[in-house]
Design a protein around this motif. Sequence first.
Motif, short mmCIF file in Angstrom:
data_model
loop_
_atom_site.label_atom_id
_atom_site.label_comp_id
_atom_site.label_asym_id
_atom_site.label_seq_id
_atom_site.Cartn_x
_atom_site.Cartn_y
_atom_site.Cartn_z
N GLN A 140 0.82 -1.21 0.00
CA GLN A 140 0.00 0.00 0.00
C GLN A 140 0.86 1.26 0.00
O GLN A 140 0.58 2.23 -0.71
N GLN A 141 1.94 1.25 0.80
CA GLN A 141 2.82 2.42 0.86
C GLN A 141 3.60 2.59 -0.43
O GLN A 141 3.95 3.71 -0.80
N ALA A 142 3.88 1.47 -1.12
CA ALA A 142 4.57 1.57 -2.41
C ALA A 142 3.65 2.16 -3.47
O ALA A 142 4.11 2.92 -4.34
N ILE A 143 2.35 1.84 -3.40
CA ILE A 143 1.41 2.38 -4.38
C ILE A 143 0.98 3.78 -3.98
O ILE A 143 1.04 4.71 -4.79
N LEU A 144 0.52 3.93 -2.74
CA LEU A 144 0.11 5.24 -2.22
C LEU A 144 1.25 5.81 -1.38
O LEU A 144 1.32 5.56 -0.18
N LEU A 173 -7.28 5.43 -4.77
CA LEU A 173 -5.97 6.02 -5.05
C LEU A 173 -5.99 7.52 -4.83
O LEU A 173 -7.04 8.17 -4.91
N TYR A 174 -4.81 8.07 -4.56
CA TYR A 174 -4.63 9.52 -4.47
C TYR A 174 -3.16 9.85 -4.65
O TYR A 174 -2.28 9.02 -4.40
N ALA A 197 -7.87 -4.70 -9.22
CA ALA A 197 -8.10 -3.29 -8.90
C ALA A 197 -6.81 -2.63 -8.43
O ALA A 197 -6.53 -1.47 -8.76
N VAL A 198 -6.02 -3.36 -7.65
CA VAL A 198 -4.75 -2.81 -7.16
C VAL A 198 -3.80 -2.54 -8.33
O VAL A 198 -3.14 -1.50 -8.39
N ARG A 199 -3.73 -3.48 -9.27
CA ARG A 199 -2.85 -3.29 -10.43
C ARG A 199 -3.28 -2.08 -11.26
O ARG A 199 -2.44 -1.28 -11.70
N LEU A 200 -4.58 -1.94 -11.49
CA LEU A 200 -5.05 -0.80 -12.27
C LEU A 200 -4.83 0.51 -11.52
O LEU A 200 -4.49 1.53 -12.12
N SER A 201 -5.01 0.48 -10.22
CA SER A 201 -4.74 1.66 -9.40
C SER A 201 -3.28 2.07 -9.52
O SER A 201 -2.96 3.25 -9.69
N SER A 202 -2.37 1.08 -9.48
CA SER A 202 -0.95 1.36 -9.62
C SER A 202 -0.64 1.94 -11.00
O SER A 202 0.20 2.85 -11.13
N THR A 203 -1.32 1.45 -12.03
CA THR A 203 -1.12 1.96 -13.38
C THR A 203 -1.53 3.42 -13.49
O THR A 203 -0.80 4.26 -14.07
N VAL A 204 -2.68 3.77 -12.93
CA VAL A 204 -3.16 5.15 -13.00
C VAL A 204 -2.22 6.08 -12.25
O VAL A 204 -1.87 7.17 -12.74
N LEU A 205 -1.79 5.67 -11.06
CA LEU A 205 -0.89 6.52 -10.29
C LEU A 205 0.45 6.70 -10.99
O LEU A 205 1.02 7.80 -11.01
N GLY A 206 0.98 5.62 -11.57
CA GLY A 206 2.24 5.73 -12.30
C GLY A 206 2.13 6.67 -13.49
O GLY A 206 3.03 7.48 -13.74
#
Length: 367
Positions: A140-144, A173-174, A197-206
């Motif tokens: 979670q900390q790596a993504i957010l 995500l934020y 959902a986590v993978r897509l969230s990571s894609t959007v944030l990246g």
Amino acid sequence: MRTTQRRRSAPARGDLWRGWSAPSVRSAFTAAFAVVVVLVGLRLSVRDDSHAVSWLALPPLAASAFLPWRWVAGVGAASMALAFGYLWLLHDFSMDGVAVHGVDFLVVAVAVVIAAAVAVVRERDDDRLRRLAQLASVVQQAILRPIGERLGPFDIAARYVSARSGAEIGGDLYEALDTEYGVRIVIGDVRGKGLDAVRLSSTVLGSFRHVAFERADQRCMIADLDHAVARNGGDEDFVTAILLQERGGTLEILNCGHPPPMLVRDGVATYLEPESMAPPLGLGPSAQELTVRLQPGDRIFLYTDGLAEARKDGEFFPIRERAWSLIGHGNTGDGLASLETALRRWVGGPLTDDIALLLLDYRPEAD
């Protein structure tokens, strides 16, 4: 590196108690011992002493549900000692007495072994769950990534509220970045749950972290994020999102199917809604920009639909009515903590969806 080492070493210091504090263990042990005493007292008050010793198998079995195995063994040893003392008080050393009470004594001994084994297995499962929770927290900390308390003209606080205890990972995500084009912020919610959902969230944030420094126009950023979702998501996947940009005291908002942000000013909370809502990312949005002139002391509150849809007995949480009292003044981090507490009290049970929260306090004079 030092912070990581401290986080990793913290569980090791608690291995002796397996996640228990010493007062908790003492309280649980005292409760189990009290059960032993009560059982013995009850049996001594009954004239029929047949199979009285077998009742002492219950305390270690009960203790195995919540105590570490060493303490379960201690409760079992106390039960064995009381069983032996009880047999000694009976002075029934006839063949029939030895046969009957000997079997009861064996039952207690077997129960102690089983209880200790159950406690060992339970502790291993607890350790596994704790490690999974720690892994989820790291992911979670790596993504957010953590957001600092100050960004451009804003005092800022972020909070992720997980609907599942011990699992702080999901599709909400934020991100907030200070770029040459101004402070840029995104908050969003991926359709669905789980690893996809986590993978897509990571894609959007990246993608956002890249295009926020490359694109001068937010509409171009929307197009880039939409393409990223379309390429990496499924046919039915989409992401509701809001993009904000602050430049010179002007806030520009693009909303793609997301719950509207809230402006808290002078004790009054209002939703910042565009005339028409654009589709979410992944569905070809063409967002209409909403412009707001900020005043010192204004607060912008962003959230995902886990908050907008939280309800009790069919009644939604009154975000707007309670916004000023909860998040309208004081420290931004404390405000989000108060909001979470009030929400959980309102719901009165587990949340149905994860929630991402962002609170911005516009204070340009601090620059």
